[in-house]
Design a protein around this motif. Structure first.
Motif: not given
Length: 231
Positions: A88-91, A133-137, A185-188, A197-200
């Motif tokens: 929910k926070q992510i949404r 699934i949050c994919i970070f580089g 960037s909120f995903l970080t 780490n950078k969310p892609y």
């Protein structure tokens, strides 16, 4: 054993049966079989809330982790979210960015391109689907000696691993959606990843809803003549 600029590198033969040679007829059949399967993969935006066992997601991520990458630094991290409160926070955060995007930040040309797909700023799938699934580089990662080292070809490596992951999830019988709120960037912060780490991509996965649809536009694929040149 090979020495290069003071470094000693060990090599081993390709483990058997990791590489298997096939005759030409088998090669054609296997290539066609993979194409016939992967072309049935579709991006969906309507997900069921049916649970998917965590071990299936883990196995698919292991498959993604075998992808080729720069200097074998494996510059990726997969934050897997199944917690309802976190989803929910992510949404909430994603929809805030999306409202600004669709209100004009995306630009007229980009919004026109999205028109045939029927997307908007409402993203209920971020809460409904069982897994995000949050994919970070990772621009940097910790080496075996505990030191933080620079990683190479990060976008390319993460992109290849993401392709492996999508194919693995499809093979397992799950639907996927590559969601890319901009900025993300909120995903970080939500996933508690370090600043390097950078969310892609935020990859949504689960079963499609029983009434799921896909836009006709998405079924239109360019022919081979438009996507490849042979010399």
């Amino acid at each position: 054993m090979t020495a290069t600029k003071g470094l000693t590198t060990d090599f081993v033969p390709i483990p058997l049966p990791d590489y298997q040679e096939y005759d030409v007829a088998q090669m054609r059949a296997r290539a066609q079989g993979f194409y016939d399967d992967i072309k049935t993969r579709h991006t969906v935006r309507d997900f069921s809330d049916r649970p998917v066992p965590r071990d299936i997601i883990e196995t698919c991520i292991r498959a993604a982790g075998t992808a080729p990458n720069g200097a074998n630094h494996q510059p990726w991290h997969f934050s897997v979210i199944g917690d309802p409160a976190m989803k929910k926070q992510i949404r909430d955060a994603a929809e805030e960015e999306e409202r600004a995007f669709y209100a004009g930040r995306g630009g007229e040309e980009w919004l026109d391109a999205l028109g045939p797909l029927g997307t908007d700023d409402s993203k209920p799938f971020l809460e409904i689907a069982p897994w995000l699934i949050c994919i970070f580089g990772e621009r940097k990662s910790t080496s075996a000696d505990g030191k933080l080292r620079k990683n190479y070809y990060v976008p390319e490596s993460v992109s290849i691993a993401t392709g492996f992951l999508i194919a693995a999830l499809h093979r397992a019988g799950l639907a996927t959606l590559t969601h890319t709120p901009s900025p993300m960037s909120f995903l970080t912060d939500i996933c508690q990843r370090p600043a390097h780490n950078k969310p892609y991509i935020l990859l949504v996965t689960g079963y499609p809803a029983s009434d799921a649809t896909i836009p006709t536009h998405a079924t239109e694929k360019k022919p081979l003549s438009e996507i490849a040149t042979f010399f």
